[in-house]
Design a protein around this motif. Structure first.
Motif, short mmCIF file in Angstrom:
data_model
loop_
_atom_site.label_atom_id
_atom_site.label_comp_id
_atom_site.label_asym_id
_atom_site.label_seq_id
_atom_site.Cartn_x
_atom_site.Cartn_y
_atom_site.Cartn_z
N ASP A 113 0.85 -1.19 0.00
CA ASP A 113 0.00 0.00 0.00
C ASP A 113 0.88 1.24 0.00
N ASP A 141 1.15 5.59 0.77
CA ASP A 141 0.65 6.85 1.31
C ASP A 141 1.08 8.04 0.46
N LYS A 200 5.06 4.44 2.65
CA LYS A 200 3.92 4.29 3.53
C LYS A 200 4.31 4.87 4.88
#
Length: 376
Positions: free
Chosen positions: A170, A172, A185
């Motif tokens: 994932d 950010d 992240k």
């Protein structure tokens, strides 16, 4: 720094693209026909282009003739006066549209979606913006066996696209410079990087106990705020490691321990830190890194520049010569179709709702995103 002057907005209507037809009568006055022509002399185009603050006007002028099209390439210089845009979701669709958003008012003006087709986004945290480029971390192309997502970068004016290797984690934040792409992240000890054309990402780990909170690239140098002490460091990538060179003494970071929201940013080659010092109502302070004294110093002016953030990730900076953007302001996007303008000069905060055709209540979970055409 600079003098705080609020320039007035200037928008020049686009010329008609259909030339007047001269009568075949022998009584036609050539001088009169020439003076009534809707076209500008080619040598006037640079002056006219500098007054265009709408992409609709820019592309309408380009479409008038081949000469204009050759002169008005969609380059950062030719788009320097363009207003910031908002990338907004459309009702009952995962697609996006560009909304022309002169600061302080939102007219119902949608940019043609020529370069937005296929840029679908279902995850509100899967979209990242920087200047006129967006990165989409697409969950629809996720390989559920290994948890990877497709990552694409698109230029929203030229239509240029780059597809990157499937990303393993994932994201950010995304940083893009030249052909280098860096992702991270928050509160993790690793970042990932690759160059366009690479077949896979490299994972770079920092020393144990250090976690990345915010990153920004300034004049080719990568800087990071490192948790838990929010200590500033230069970050160098060496194959599978991220080497940290801490700047300043430990006490320089202690001031920020009482706050919870920080964003590194850049303005004209200077490293900045934006801190939310109060939350109800929101109050922001801006600090500039003083390399000579190796400490943060608070500033109350950006020299007339303004900073833009996708939520609290830095999206870009517009200079003081922009014809319509209010000077010394911070602009943030939020959920629920909102964006806000915070003025460093007087501490005022103005919230705006982007009202546009095709917007539905179900789109409120998707945040708006700034697009800055002048930053290629």
């Amino acid at each position: 720094m600079g003098t705080n002057i609020s320039p007035s907005a200037t928008t020049l209507a686009s010329p008609t693209s259909t030339p007047s037809t001269a009568s075949s009568s022998s009584s036609t006055n050539p001088a009169k026909t020439t003076s009534s022509s809707p076209y500008f002399l080619p040598e006037l185009i640079p002056s006219i282009e500098s007054r265009l603050t709408s992409l609709r006007d820019f592309f309408a002028l380009r479409a008038a003739c081949r000469t204009y099209r050759a002169l008005l390439t969609p380059s950062p210089d030719n788009l320097a006066s363009q207003d910031p845009l908002l990338l907004v979701p459309l009702n009952a669709s995962a697609s996006k549209a560009l909304l022309h958003a002169p600061l302080r008012q939102i007219p119902n003006l949608c940019h043609p979606r020529t370069h937005l087709d296929g840029l679908d986004i279902h995850d509100p945290f899967g979209l990242h913006t920087f200047g006129c480029r967006i990165a989409i971390h697409d969950p629809c192309n996720c390989n559920t066996l290994v948890g990877r997502r497709e990552l694409r970068i698109s230029h929203l004016v030229t239509g240029e696209r780059a597809r990157l290797p499937d990303h393993p984690k994932d994201i950010d934040g995304v940083i893009y410079s030249g052909d280098l792409v860096i992702t991270f992240k928050g509160f993790r000890p690793a970042l990932y990087y690759c160059r366009i054309g690479d077949l896979q990402w490299r994972e770079a780990l920092c020393d144990e106990g250090n976690l990345f909170y915010s990153l920004v690239l300034v004049k080719g140098t990568l800087y990071g705020l490192i948790y838990p002490n929010y200590h500033l460091a230069m970050v160098e990538l060496h194959n599978d490691s991220a080497q940290l060179s801490f700047l300043g003494d430990e006490w320089t970071s202690q001031f920020f321990q009482d706050y919870s929201l920080f964003s590194l940013a850049e303005c004209r080659g200077e490293l900045l830190l934006v801190v939310a010092v109060e939350h109800s109502p929101l109050v922001y302070h801006v600090f500039q890194w003083q390399s000579g004294e190796t400490e943060w110093a608070r500033i109350t002016s950006l020299g007339g520049c303004s900073l833009f953030f996708h939520r609290h990730q830095f999206a870009g900076c517009l200079g003081p010569d922009h014809p319509t953007v209010r000077r010394d302001c911070l602009y943030f996007t939020w959920f629920s179709g909102q964006w806000c303008e915070y003025c460093l000069f007087d501490g005022s905060l103005k919230k705006h709702v982007a009202d546009y055709p095709g917007r539905g209540a179900e789109e409120d979970h998707v945040p708006l995103s700034w697009v800055l055409p002048s930053i290629g």
